[in-house]
Design a protein around this motif. Structure first.
Motif, PDB file in Angstrom:
ATOM      1  N   TYR A 245       4.967  -0.959   2.704  1.00  0.00           N
ATOM      2  CA  TYR A 245       5.281  -2.429   2.888  1.00  0.00           C
ATOM      3  C   TYR A 245       6.097  -2.731   2.459  1.00  0.00           C
ATOM      4  N   GLU A 246       7.023  -2.355   1.736  1.00  0.00           N
ATOM      5  CA  GLU A 246       8.099  -2.799   1.671  1.00  0.00           C
ATOM      6  C   GLU A 246       8.921  -2.661   3.156  1.00  0.00           C
TER       7      GLU A 246
ATOM      8  N   ASP B 156      -2.399   3.025  -4.797  1.00  0.00           N
ATOM      9  CA  ASP B 156      -0.978   3.247  -5.165  1.00  0.00           C
ATOM     10  C   ASP B 156      -0.774   4.882  -5.419  1.00  0.00           C
TER      11      ASP B 156
ATOM     12  N   GLY C  51       9.675   1.045  -3.755  1.00  0.00           N
ATOM     13  CA  GLY C  51       8.349   0.989  -3.770  1.00  0.00           C
ATOM     14  C   GLY C  51       7.485   2.970  -3.527  1.00  0.00           C
TER      15      GLY C  51
ATOM     16  N   ASP D 172       3.443   1.347  -1.380  1.00  0.00           N
ATOM     17  CA  ASP D 172       3.802   0.595  -1.799  1.00  0.00           C
ATOM     18  C   ASP D 172       5.203   0.397  -0.821  1.00  0.00           C
TER      19      ASP D 172
ATOM     20  N   ALA E  55      -1.411  -3.134  -0.798  1.00  0.00           N
ATOM     21  CA  ALA E  55       0.009  -3.159  -0.237  1.00  0.00           C
ATOM     22  C   ALA E  55       0.117  -2.244   1.844  1.00  0.00           C
ATOM     23  N   GLN E  56      -1.192  -0.978   1.716  1.00  0.00           N
ATOM     24  CA  GLN E  56      -0.481  -0.799   2.711  1.00  0.00           C
ATOM     25  C   GLN E  56      -2.180  -1.409   3.779  1.00  0.00           C
TER      26      GLN E  56
ATOM     27  N   SER F 175      -4.799  -1.223  -4.568  1.00  0.00           N
ATOM     28  CA  SER F 175      -3.490  -1.352  -4.307  1.00  0.00           C
ATOM     29  C   SER F 175      -4.145  -2.001  -2.268  1.00  0.00           C
TER      30      SER F 175
END
Length: 271
Positions: free
Chosen positions: A260-261, A24, A253, A257, A32-33, A30
């Motif tokens: 992803y959002e 991150d 984010g 992040d 998220a990606q 992380s």
């Protein structure tokens, strides 16, 4: 309308600290990606990297993510399923050399270094091996640079700002930026629009995600654009430019992040 394609910047956006897909913004591990990419895969959404990096680097990143399209050298070209399309207009590789070599032979980098002495330098070592553009780092006024190019007879080129980077320079206060010297018609926005036409995508069915002023220009070529939170945090110029767009959202984010959002919120919205 279904989401068809996500155009996403690499450094400072999809990638976290150390240019890692699995870190991150602060360097913590992380997923998220990867989860954002997984969500796109499950929904049948293409992901297209748009980067200032050289073609071999971007090709390898796309391959590792299972993608067959990508945009490289800040929009100088894009590839679809192994076929490359140049976006550099009349300035193309020929008997005089690559586009990079033709620009260098005209003395243009030297001209810029002299005007912005101490504030602009090659972005070593990533400036080597380039074919279509020159890559610099520093802190300069892009408008002033482009006025200089025009006044010196080089109006077929432009300097673009590809965002804040982590590399410090002694003469620069605050974050330095990455700059690309490219043919005037080159932009990530033009490459995104050309890729979407080639794929048959309606721009309204596409989104973009990025962290720089140059990335922000992609908003004209997609239905919605997301700026990850770290972009305006680091770049006052980007913060100032946001007001000109009515289809831009700043994510909560940072880096992956934020990616992803952007992906998940769009998929939920269009369900």
């Amino acid at each position: 309308m279904a989401l068809r394609c996500v155009y996403v910047d690499l450094d400072g956006t999809l990638l976290g600290r150390g240019s890692s897909l699995f870190r991150d913004a602060d360097g913590g591990f992380s997923l998220a990606q990867a989860r954002g990419l997984e969500a796109c895969e499950r929904a049948g959404v293409e992901v297209v990297i748009m980067s200032g990096r050289r073609e071999p680097q971007v090709h390898e990143c796309a391959r590792l993510m299972g993608q067959t399209s990508y945009i490289y050298e800040a929009g100088c070209a894009f590839a679809i399923d192994g076929e490359t399309t140049l976006m550099t207009g009349d300035l193309v590789p020929n008997e005089d050399g690559t586009v990079y070599e033709q620009i260098e032979s005209r003395g243009i980098p030297k001209l810029l270094f002299e005007r912005f002495e101490g504030r602009l330098e090659y972005h070593s070592p990533w400036h080597t091996g380039r074919i279509l553009s020159h890559l610099f780092r520093g802190k300069v006024d892009v408008g002033e640079a482009n006025e200089l190019l025009g006044a010196e007879g080089h109006g077929d080129l432009r300097l673009l700002d590809n965002g804040a980077i982590g590399r410090e320079m002694p003469a620069i206060d605050g974050p330095t930026h990455a700059y690309h010297l490219v043919p005037k018609m080159v932009s990530k926005a033009n490459a995104v629009a050309a890729h979407a036409r080639a794929r048959g995508y309606d721009p309204a069915d596409c989104i973009g995600v990025g962290d720089s002023v140059e990335d922000l220009e992609v908003a004209v070529a997609v239905g919605r654009f997301f700026v990850v939170a770290n972009g305006p945090e680091r770049d006052p110029g980007l913060r100032a430019a946001l007001a000109a767009w009515d289809n831009v959202t700043i994510t909560e984010g940072r880096n992956g992040d934020g990616f992803y959002e952007a992906v998940v919120s769009t998929l939920v919205e269009r369900r």
